[in-house]
Scaffold this active site. Structure first.
Site, PDB file in Angstrom:
ATOM      1  N   GLY A 265      47.306  47.504  33.097  1.00  0.00           N
ATOM      2  CA  GLY A 265      48.108  48.727  33.192  1.00  0.00           C
ATOM      3  C   GLY A 265      47.395  49.977  32.708  1.00  0.00           C
ATOM      4  N   SER A 266      46.057  50.018  32.837  1.00  0.00           N
ATOM      5  CA  SER A 266      45.379  51.254  32.411  1.00  0.00           C
ATOM      6  C   SER A 266      45.720  52.405  33.359  1.00  0.00           C
ATOM      7  CB  SER A 266      43.864  51.047  32.297  1.00  0.00           C
ATOM      8  OG  SER A 266      43.282  50.869  33.561  1.00  0.00           O
TER       9      SER A 266
ATOM     10  N   ARG B  74      57.985  34.906  49.814  1.00  0.00           N
ATOM     11  CA  ARG B  74      57.884  36.361  49.634  1.00  0.00           C
ATOM     12  C   ARG B  74      59.223  37.074  49.748  1.00  0.00           C
ATOM     13  NH1 ARG B  74      52.621  37.663  49.341  1.00  0.00           N
ATOM     14  NH2 ARG B  74      51.346  36.419  50.719  1.00  0.00           N
TER      15      ARG B  74
ATOM     16  N   MET C 267      49.200  42.830  42.104  1.00  0.00           N
ATOM     17  CA  MET C 267      48.333  41.956  42.890  1.00  0.00           C
ATOM     18  C   MET C 267      49.115  40.971  43.767  1.00  0.00           C
ATOM     19  SD  MET C 267      45.618  43.442  42.051  1.00  0.00           S
ATOM     20  CE  MET C 267      44.115  42.565  42.399  1.00  0.00           C
TER      21      MET C 267
ATOM     22  N   LEU D 192      52.603  42.629  50.020  1.00  0.00           N
ATOM     23  CA  LEU D 192      54.008  42.958  50.295  1.00  0.00           C
ATOM     24  C   LEU D 192      54.284  42.929  51.799  1.00  0.00           C
ATOM     25  CD1 LEU D 192      54.102  45.867  47.725  1.00  0.00           C
ATOM     26  CD2 LEU D 192      55.273  43.658  47.496  1.00  0.00           C
TER      27      LEU D 192
ATOM     28  N   HIS E 259      43.287  51.674  44.980  1.00  0.00           N
ATOM     29  CA  HIS E 259      42.398  50.589  45.354  1.00  0.00           C
ATOM     30  C   HIS E 259      40.977  50.930  44.881  1.00  0.00           C
ATOM     31  CE1 HIS E 259      41.011  47.136  47.629  1.00  0.00           C
ATOM     32  NE2 HIS E 259      40.015  47.886  48.064  1.00  0.00           N
TER      33      HIS E 259
ATOM     34  N   GLN F  51      37.479  57.132  36.961  1.00  0.00           N
ATOM     35  CA  GLN F  51      37.887  58.014  38.068  1.00  0.00           C
ATOM     36  C   GLN F  51      39.281  57.657  38.572  1.00  0.00           C
ATOM     37  OE1 GLN F  51      36.218  60.777  38.905  1.00  0.00           O
ATOM     38  NE2 GLN F  51      34.951  60.177  37.173  1.00  0.00           N
ATOM     39  N   GLU F  52      39.634  56.367  38.528  1.00  0.00           N
ATOM     40  CA  GLU F  52      40.989  55.962  38.942  1.00  0.00           C
ATOM     41  C   GLU F  52      42.032  56.689  38.098  1.00  0.00           C
ATOM     42  OE1 GLU F  52      41.867  51.793  39.554  1.00  0.00           O
ATOM     43  OE2 GLU F  52      39.757  51.308  39.827  1.00  0.00           O
TER      44      GLU F  52
HETATM   45  C1  GAR Z   1      42.476  48.723  39.159  1.00  0.00           C
HETATM   46  O1  GAR Z   1      41.080  48.773  39.217  1.00  0.00           O
HETATM   47  C2  GAR Z   1      43.067  48.879  40.547  1.00  0.00           C
HETATM   48  O2  GAR Z   1      42.342  49.759  41.362  1.00  0.00           O
HETATM   49  C3  GAR Z   1      42.971  47.467  41.061  1.00  0.00           C
HETATM   50  O3  GAR Z   1      43.338  46.668  39.969  1.00  0.00           O
HETATM   51  C4  GAR Z   1      42.963  47.324  38.768  1.00  0.00           C
HETATM   52  C5  GAR Z   1      44.162  47.382  37.856  1.00  0.00           C
HETATM   53  O4  GAR Z   1      43.798  47.871  36.604  1.00  0.00           O
HETATM   54  N1  GAR Z   1      43.841  47.259  42.182  1.00  0.00           N
HETATM   55  C6  GAR Z   1      43.555  46.456  43.196  1.00  0.00           C
HETATM   56  O5  GAR Z   1      42.528  45.795  43.240  1.00  0.00           O
HETATM   57  C7  GAR Z   1      44.600  46.416  44.282  1.00  0.00           C
HETATM   58  N2  GAR Z   1      44.074  45.829  45.460  1.00  0.00           N
HETATM   59  P1  GAR Z   1      44.884  48.380  35.585  1.00  0.00           P
HETATM   60  O6  GAR Z   1      45.940  47.260  35.464  1.00  0.00           O
HETATM   61  O7  GAR Z   1      44.133  48.552  34.301  1.00  0.00           O
HETATM   62  O8  GAR Z   1      45.477  49.636  36.102  1.00  0.00           O
END
Ligand code: GAR
Length: 197
Positions: free
Chosen positions: A16-17, A69, A94, A97, A114, A178-179
């Site tokens: 969850g960052s 699902r 993850m 959907l 992503h 960057q995310e």
């Molecule tokens: C992040 O890097 C996100 O981009 C990736 O999972 C990580 C979650 O990190 N998402 C995917 O790969 C979706 N296909 P976080 O829980 O620390 O936010």
């Protein structure tokens, strides 16, 4: 929508960052969104602790408790609906959907982050695949969710260099920085289109 902030539902599966980046952004008075609920498909996701610390309601709906699902997604819809989300934010959620679930919320009401420069490297292991292909640039994408996995209109992208000695782990760390900039930026942009002018 009478207020100056839209309601977000943030869906997570892990650390969850990115959720934290959204929590921090939403703490700003001038940020046009608030997090109404955080939902995880894993009861031990650290992101749930982050949400609880910020006083945000949490819901846990495990895919393991549902036979397929459709029932899993029906349970998510039932859990989220009372929070009246305007925008669903997938933040490291993850599970794939169904189109039914995506369309349930309306056109362009679900976004995802992503860890690649889409349309390159859809799916998993994005960083290792970019390194294996000798790419010199990686990055992340925030996009609207469409029924085909990791597709849909791109809202924003951020690039980072790939260094010769990078591993998937070192590259992931650089992209993650960057995310945490990209996701609040994208939410702000979408929220402004949803609020009355
Ligand atoms: C992040 O890097 C996100 O981009 C990736 O999972 C990580 C979650 O990190 N998402 C995917 O790969 C979706 N296909 P976080 O829980 O620390 O936010």
């Amino acid at each position: 929508m009478a207020s100056k902030k839209i309601n977000l539902a943030v869906l997570i599966s892990g650390s969850g960052s990115n959720l934290q980046a959204l929590i921090d952004a939403c703490a700003r008075d001038d940020f046009p969104a608030r997090i109404a609920v955080v939902l995880s498909n894993k009861g031990d996701a650290f992101g749930l602790t982050r949400a609880q610390k910020a006083g945000i309601p949490t819901e846990v709906i495990s895919h393991k408790d549902h036979d397929g699902r459709e029932p899993f997604e029906a349970a998510i819809i039932k859990a989220l609906t009372p929070y009246a989300p305007d925008l669903i934010c997938l933040a490291g959620f993850m599970r794939i959907l169904t189109p039914h679930f995506i369309n349930h919320w309306g056109a362009q009401r679900m976004i995802n982050i992503h860890p690649s420069l889409l349309p390159d490297y859809k799916g998993l292991n994005t960083h290792q695949r970019a390194i294996d292909d000798d790419k010199d640039t990686a990055g992340c994408t925030v996009h609207f969710v469409a029924p085909e996995v990791d597709s849909g209109e791109i809202i924003t992208q951020k690039q980072v260099p790939i260094h010769p000695d990078d591993t998937a782990e070192t590259l992931a760390k650089r992209v993650l920085v960057q995310e945490h900039i990209a996701y609040p930026e994208a939410v702000e942009r979408v929220a402004k289109t949803l609020l009355p002018q």
